[in-house]
Design a protein around this motif. Structure first.
Motif, PDB file in Angstrom:
ATOM      1  N   PRO A 154       0.925  -1.168   0.074  1.00  0.00           N
ATOM      2  CA  PRO A 154       0.090   0.017   0.029  1.00  0.00           C
ATOM      3  C   PRO A 154       0.882   1.267  -0.150  1.00  0.00           C
ATOM      4  N   ARG A 155       2.062   1.096   0.453  1.00  0.00           N
ATOM      5  CA  ARG A 155       2.907   2.194   0.322  1.00  0.00           C
ATOM      6  C   ARG A 155       3.369   2.745  -1.186  1.00  0.00           C
ATOM      7  N   SER A 156       3.460   1.741  -2.108  1.00  0.00           N
ATOM      8  CA  SER A 156       3.674   2.047  -3.266  1.00  0.00           C
ATOM      9  C   SER A 156       2.707   1.950  -4.542  1.00  0.00           C
ATOM     10  N   SER A 157       1.906   1.271  -4.047  1.00  0.00           N
ATOM     11  CA  SER A 157       0.665   0.595  -5.082  1.00  0.00           C
ATOM     12  C   SER A 157      -0.731   1.156  -4.700  1.00  0.00           C
ATOM     13  N   THR A 158      -1.604   1.922  -5.953  1.00  0.00           N
ATOM     14  CA  THR A 158      -2.737   1.975  -5.386  1.00  0.00           C
ATOM     15  C   THR A 158      -3.674   0.824  -5.180  1.00  0.00           C
ATOM     16  N   PRO A 159      -3.651  -0.263  -6.028  1.00  0.00           N
ATOM     17  CA  PRO A 159      -4.337  -1.503  -5.561  1.00  0.00           C
ATOM     18  C   PRO A 159      -3.965  -2.046  -3.907  1.00  0.00           C
ATOM     19  N   GLY A 160      -2.670  -1.792  -3.705  1.00  0.00           N
ATOM     20  CA  GLY A 160      -2.356  -2.308  -2.508  1.00  0.00           C
ATOM     21  C   GLY A 160      -3.202  -1.261  -1.335  1.00  0.00           C
ATOM     22  N   LEU A 161      -3.169  -0.078  -1.501  1.00  0.00           N
ATOM     23  CA  LEU A 161      -3.813   0.893  -0.808  1.00  0.00           C
ATOM     24  C   LEU A 161      -5.168   0.754  -0.942  1.00  0.00           C
ATOM     25  N   GLY A 162      -5.716   0.406  -1.734  1.00  0.00           N
ATOM     26  CA  GLY A 162      -7.193   0.019  -2.054  1.00  0.00           C
ATOM     27  C   GLY A 162      -7.480  -1.033  -1.058  1.00  0.00           C
ATOM     28  N   LEU A 163      -6.718  -2.177  -1.048  1.00  0.00           N
ATOM     29  CA  LEU A 163      -7.170  -3.156  -0.326  1.00  0.00           C
ATOM     30  C   LEU A 163      -7.225  -2.707   1.326  1.00  0.00           C
ATOM     31  N   LEU A 164      -6.063  -1.982   1.649  1.00  0.00           N
ATOM     32  CA  LEU A 164      -6.317  -1.550   3.028  1.00  0.00           C
ATOM     33  C   LEU A 164      -7.556  -0.646   3.367  1.00  0.00           C
ATOM     34  N   MET A 165      -7.990   0.021   2.234  1.00  0.00           N
ATOM     35  CA  MET A 165      -9.099   0.990   2.469  1.00  0.00           C
ATOM     36  C   MET A 165     -10.439   0.032   2.385  1.00  0.00           C
ATOM     37  N   TRP A 166     -10.232  -1.058   1.747  1.00  0.00           N
ATOM     38  CA  TRP A 166     -11.278  -1.845   1.519  1.00  0.00           C
ATOM     39  C   TRP A 166     -11.655  -2.932   2.811  1.00  0.00           C
TER      40      TRP A 166
END
Length: 325
Positions: A154-166
């Motif tokens: 999530p610190r480098s990727s928008t999908p990774g950040l999206g999963l965090l927010m999901w």
């Protein structure tokens, strides 16, 4: 004489090159790949602008903001393409972005009135799997299964950040427990989407964090109906991808022209079968055949852009704690 003529020709060519304005657009790596939208967008825009459109790949979506922060007002970028609503508030805090004047009839699932960022596509995050896999029906069920997954940082990727927010949007205070359960399923965490999806395709995992639209690529481009996105009962997190103009741009009018072009027919027609997302403005011809087969989430989840930075910080701490155990 031939020698003098050669010098004159080189000088004229150099002058012409110097007079051709250059627009620099920072974006994520998959956008500028041979199979991404970049090459077709470059050709189409240059046919209209009498300019040189230069795409610069800068890792994955979340890495774009980190690079802009590092470079500050000295950046070569005129436009940044590839942020999303989880990052726009943090982007505005840098005071590096300028307002736009673009208006369009968007076909987004949400109303759009952001004065600084222009949307160009959207989609829902999902875990993609091969059709032979018995897919779970929720994030909790995924954590309780033996399925192996690959996700993005999530610190480098928008999908990774999206999963965090999901996870946070769906489970709130229960998010740490969900992450603790999911931690055993995670094979690896990659820097960006391309690496994670590549590992999945190579058979290193049963599922990869991607989009509900990803199976359309396999169906349309590869004529392979053997991929699907798992539909989750708690709903799916919405991503709206955006572009913004840098206040330090030395080509502000050309940047405005690009943003307006971005929501036009030529650009939006390219998106579905190159970026494999839903276009922000539906083309006149509609969506390609095959998109009607995709999973439609029963519930759309989205953290308001203004709330995203604070929630991100809390969710990131929970994620790091769970994965360190």
């Amino acid at each position: 004489m031939k020698y003098l003529g050669c010098i004159a020709g080189v000088f004229a060519a150099s002058m012409a090159a110097a007079e051709t304005p250059e627009l620099v657009v920072y974006t994520y790596d998959s956008f500028v790949s041979d199979w991404g939208p970049g090459p077709a967008v470059e050709t189409a825009f240059e046919a209209e602008c009498a300019c040189d459109l230069k795409f610069v790949g800068a890792g994955d979506g979340a890495a774009l903001l980190a690079r802009i922060k590092l470079e500050g007002a000295r950046t070569d970028a005129d436009v940044v393409l590839g942020l999303d609503t989880n990052l726009t508030a943090a982007a505005m805090e840098t005071e590096l972005f300028a307002p736009h004047s673009v208006s369009a009839e968007y076909s987004l699932p949400i109303a759009w009135d952001d004065a600084n960022f222009v949307p160009y596509d959207w989609g829902y995050f999902a875990f993609v799997h091969r059709t032979g896999v018995e897919a779970p029906t929720s994030l909790k069920a995924l954590g309780e299964s033996d399925l192996k997954i690959v996700i993005q940082d999530p610190r480098s990727s928008t999908p990774g950040l999206g999963l965090l927010m999901w996870v946070k949007a769906a489970y709130g205070d229960e998010a740490p427990m969900v992450w603790e359960s999911l931690s055993d399923n995670i094979v690896t965490v990659t820097k960006g989407w391309s690496e994670a999806y590549g590992l999945f395709l190579e058979g290193e995992a049963d599922m990869a964090l991607s989009y509900t639209t990803s199976p359309a690529y396999h169906l349309i481009a590869e004529e392979d109906a053997g991929f699907a996105a798992a539909a989750f009962d708690e709903g799916h997190y919405l991503q709206v991808e955006v572009a913004g103009k840098l206040a330090s741009s030395d080509q502000p009018e050309l940047a405005d022209q690009f943003l307006a072009f971005m929501v036009g027919e030529a650009f939006q027609t390219i998106i579905p079968t190159t970026n494999w997302m839903y276009p922000a403005v539906t083309p006149e011809a509609g969506l390609p055949t095959g998109f009607e087969t995709l999973v439609t989430p029963i519930k759309s989840l989205l953290v308001p852009a203004a709330d995203a930075p604070a929630i991100r910080d809390a969710a990131l701490a929970e994620w790091l704690t769970a994965l360190s155990k």
